[in-house]
Design a protein around this motif. Structure first.
Motif, short mmCIF file in Angstrom:
data_model
loop_
_atom_site.label_atom_id
_atom_site.label_comp_id
_atom_site.label_asym_id
_atom_site.label_seq_id
_atom_site.Cartn_x
_atom_site.Cartn_y
_atom_site.Cartn_z
N UNK A 308 85.68 -110.54 -63.91
CA UNK A 308 84.51 -110.34 -64.51
C UNK A 308 83.26 -110.08 -63.61
N UNK A 309 83.66 -110.24 -62.59
CA UNK A 309 82.26 -109.88 -61.55
C UNK A 309 82.16 -108.10 -61.58
N UNK A 310 81.02 -107.68 -61.68
CA UNK A 310 81.00 -106.09 -61.97
C UNK A 310 81.22 -105.53 -60.44
N UNK A 311 81.90 -104.50 -60.37
CA UNK A 311 82.50 -104.02 -59.28
C UNK A 311 81.18 -103.06 -58.47
N UNK A 312 81.65 -102.81 -57.22
CA UNK A 312 80.63 -102.24 -56.32
C UNK A 312 81.28 -100.66 -56.05
N UNK A 313 82.45 -100.69 -55.56
CA UNK A 313 83.00 -99.43 -55.10
C UNK A 313 84.44 -99.50 -55.19
N UNK A 314 85.09 -98.29 -54.81
CA UNK A 314 86.49 -98.16 -54.63
C UNK A 314 86.65 -97.38 -53.40
N UNK A 315 87.47 -97.79 -52.17
CA UNK A 315 87.74 -97.29 -51.35
C UNK A 315 88.86 -96.15 -51.45
N UNK A 316 88.65 -94.79 -51.18
CA UNK A 316 89.54 -93.94 -51.09
C UNK A 316 89.21 -92.77 -50.08
N UNK A 317 90.40 -92.30 -49.50
CA UNK A 317 90.26 -91.27 -48.56
C UNK A 317 89.42 -91.26 -47.47
N UNK A 318 88.91 -92.51 -47.06
CA UNK A 318 87.97 -92.62 -45.92
C UNK A 318 86.41 -92.88 -46.32
N UNK A 319 86.40 -93.00 -47.69
CA UNK A 319 85.14 -93.38 -48.37
C UNK A 319 85.09 -94.12 -49.39
N UNK A 320 83.68 -94.22 -49.80
CA UNK A 320 83.52 -95.21 -50.85
C UNK A 320 83.04 -94.36 -52.35
N UNK A 321 83.88 -94.59 -53.17
CA UNK A 321 83.79 -94.11 -54.61
C UNK A 321 83.04 -95.09 -55.23
N UNK A 322 81.88 -94.50 -55.96
CA UNK A 322 80.70 -95.43 -56.66
C UNK A 322 81.18 -95.91 -57.86
N UNK A 323 81.45 -97.26 -57.89
CA UNK A 323 81.80 -97.77 -59.07
C UNK A 323 80.99 -98.74 -59.55
N UNK A 324 79.52 -98.76 -59.07
CA UNK A 324 78.45 -99.74 -59.39
C UNK A 324 78.52 -100.13 -60.74
N UNK A 325 78.50 -101.77 -61.07
CA UNK A 325 78.52 -102.17 -62.41
C UNK A 325 79.50 -102.09 -63.18
N UNK A 326 80.59 -101.31 -62.78
CA UNK A 326 81.81 -100.94 -63.67
C UNK A 326 82.87 -102.10 -63.49
N UNK A 327 83.84 -101.99 -64.53
CA UNK A 327 84.41 -103.26 -65.09
C UNK A 327 85.67 -103.39 -64.32
N UNK A 328 86.14 -104.27 -63.25
CA UNK A 328 87.62 -104.42 -63.04
C UNK A 328 88.50 -104.39 -64.02
N UNK A 329 88.15 -105.21 -65.07
CA UNK A 329 89.36 -104.91 -66.12
C UNK A 329 89.64 -103.66 -66.69
N UNK A 330 88.49 -102.94 -66.71
CA UNK A 330 88.78 -101.33 -67.11
C UNK A 330 89.67 -100.86 -65.98
N UNK A 331 89.40 -101.16 -64.86
CA UNK A 331 90.22 -100.56 -63.65
C UNK A 331 91.70 -101.01 -63.83
N UNK A 332 91.90 -102.37 -64.21
CA UNK A 332 93.37 -102.70 -64.54
C UNK A 332 93.99 -102.02 -65.70
N UNK A 333 93.00 -101.52 -66.70
CA UNK A 333 93.80 -100.83 -67.66
C UNK A 333 93.85 -99.43 -67.46
N UNK A 334 93.53 -98.83 -66.17
CA UNK A 334 93.45 -97.51 -65.98
C UNK A 334 92.30 -96.66 -66.75
#
Length: 496
Positions: A308-334
């Motif tokens: 339930x803690x809002x996300x900061x980023x996802x690390x992909x291909x040597x860089x940080x994808x901006x996911x500020x304030x987005x939901x980890x639970x949404x990530x779990x659901x694709x």
């Protein structure tokens, strides 16, 4: 934020002043236990280029919640395998004008650690952002705070020796370059705009986000320094007990280690300005975690909290994808807006756990995060304090008994008030000073029963509880007397 210890002016002040692979720099302040290797560049062997657990391929099937729980459970270890990992941060400054160092200046120190002492560089793009050697790492916090993350070791003697070696190396280099390092909990002089940001993409994301969720997030990023210790647990029940002791007694540690009474050249009215800053950084990811004291506390309960803690980023291909304030639970659901149709990996989970900043943080170990950075002897005292309390069964039982009837309101009161008043904070008809005396006695007994001749590392804390004067009290006295209400002498007199 993350294994995530001085010249002096008087006899009391002088005493107070005076197997696993390294993880990438941004997986947590301390590379305490890694299940991920360090990818190396094919054409430049000896350099580490990832700053977070690499994701080899995109995950196209859901990650079960059970895997997240098991990730934490895998930290359970028999007592014979328990280790101690100490981390500390310090301010780097220019001896000419006391200004905080630029990235280019700090990079010179890192390069000399590499060339002179055999450390291996950690890179982010073209930038050297740290070095690593034999389970230790030196990394940079957002404002160039210089952090040693020590290797996991068996005794406090070894963690203190590790710090000795580190300080010898950086002090020798800094003197040649006209630089110094200050052991303190909060920058005593410079404002946030005065402090250069380090070239790490993660920090650029955080800098933009912090002012939207709290009033002191940028202060935390650029002006604070801490010392913390990371410790093991044997089972889920043992984790719960240690977690509760850590959260309840973190304000006691804050009072004992208070070392940040100044901001922009003036007293702040707090003994631990660093501790005060953490009361309004981002309430969704900080604080005293009342649920840890509830009957349903478990690894799974912490996973529920972390999801339930809002996300900061996802690390992909040597860089940080901006996911500020987005939901980890949404990530779990694709359904993460930043990466639609993609599911998280355990490496993503490891990264997400490092973006949570409570007073005690659970990963595959427990991080005790409530103390101000400080002088060498105090840095050795911090692991002694917590090891004495929770690495010996009788001491752990006594500590649990001490806090057993503290209410959620009392624990929160201590978290908020102790940074201001320190040992003088009123509590249950007495003061935190009285509680600290009990806690130090418990810790000493625990260290003595451990049998490693470690109890003497508590000596500086015993002086503090005997006199009732923290490092911050002594700094304020100097400010009002010898220093003639200026913090400038602090840089020379209190540097390592």
């Amino acid at each position: 934020m993350l294994v995530r210890m001085a010249s002096s002016t008087g006899p009391v002040l002088k005493g107070m002043l005076g197997s696993r692979p390294v993880i990438h720099a941004d997986v947590g302040t301390m590379p305490f236990r890694s299940v991920f290797g360090c990818p190396r560049s094919a054409n430049k062997p000896g350099r580490v280029y990832s700053n977070a657990p690499a994701v080899a391929e995109r995950r196209t099937v859901p990650l079960p919640k059970e895997d997240l729980v098991n990730y934490l459970k895998s930290g359970c270890r028999p007592k014979s395998a328990w280790r101690i990992g100490t981390e500390h941060e310090k301010l780097a400054f220019n001896l000419k004008d006391n200004r905080r160092l630029s990235y280019d200046e700090i990079a010179m120190v890192l390069r000399k650690l590499e060339s002179r002492f055999g450390w291996q560089p950690i890179m982010e793009g073209p930038y050297i952002i740290g070095v690593t050697q034999e389970g230790q790492s030196v990394t940079l916090e957002p404002g160039g705070q210089f952090e040693l993350s020590g290797a996991p070791v068996e005794t406090i003697h070894k963690t203190c020796a590790e710090v000795n070696s580190h300080l010898y190396q950086v002090k020798a280099i800094a003197e040649e370059l006209g630089m110094g390092f200050l052991g303190v909990g909060f920058d005593p002089k410079w404002s946030v705009p005065d402090i250069p940001i380090m070239p790490k993409d993660r920090y650029n994301l955080m800098k933009a986000y912090m002012p939207t969720v709290g009033s002191m997030g940028l202060d935390m990023m650029f002006r604070t320094c801490t010392v913390q210790v990371n410790l093991d647990f044997e089972s889920e029940q043992d984790m719960i007990e240690k977690f509760r002791i850590g959260l309840a007694l973190q304000p006691i540690a804050n009072a004992l280690f208070a070392n940040s009474p100044f901001k922009e050249g003036k007293p702040t009215g707090c003994l631990s300005t660093r501790g005060h800053v953490w009361t309004d950084v981002d309430k969704s990811r900080t604080g005293g975690l009342p649920f840890v004291f509830e009957n349903n506390m478990s690894f799974e309960r912490y996973v529920d909290y972390a999801m339930d803690v809002p996300m900061y980023f996802v690390y992909r291909d040597g860089g940080y994808v901006n996911a500020l304030g987005q939901s980890w639970r949404d990530f779990m659901a694709g359904k993460l807006p930043a990466l639609p149709g993609e599911y998280p990996t355990l490496a993503d989970w490891a990264n997400h756990l490092t973006t949570i900043f409570p007073e005690v943080r659970l990963k595959k170990f427990l991080e005790m995060r409530g103390a101000d950075g400080g002088p060498w002897r105090m840095l050795c005292a911090l692991p002694a304090f917590w090891v004495g309390l929770i690495y010996e069964p009788e001491a752990q039982r006594q500590a649990l008994d001490l806090i057993a009837d503290w209410t959620p309101a009392e624990r929160e009161y201590l978290r908020v008030e102790v940074p201001r008043l320190g040992l003088r904070t009123p509590f249950r008809g007495k003061t935190v000073h009285d509680v600290a005396k009990q806690v130090i006695n418990i810790a000493r007994g625990g260290l003595e029963r451990r049998g490693y001749d470690e109890a003497h590392f508590l000596k500086r804390l015993e002086v503090i509880v005997e006199t009732g004067l923290s490092q911050a009290d002594l700094l304020l006295d100097l400010y009002n007397s010898k220093w003639q209400r200026s913090v400038d002498p602090m840089f020379k007199e209190m540097m390592y």
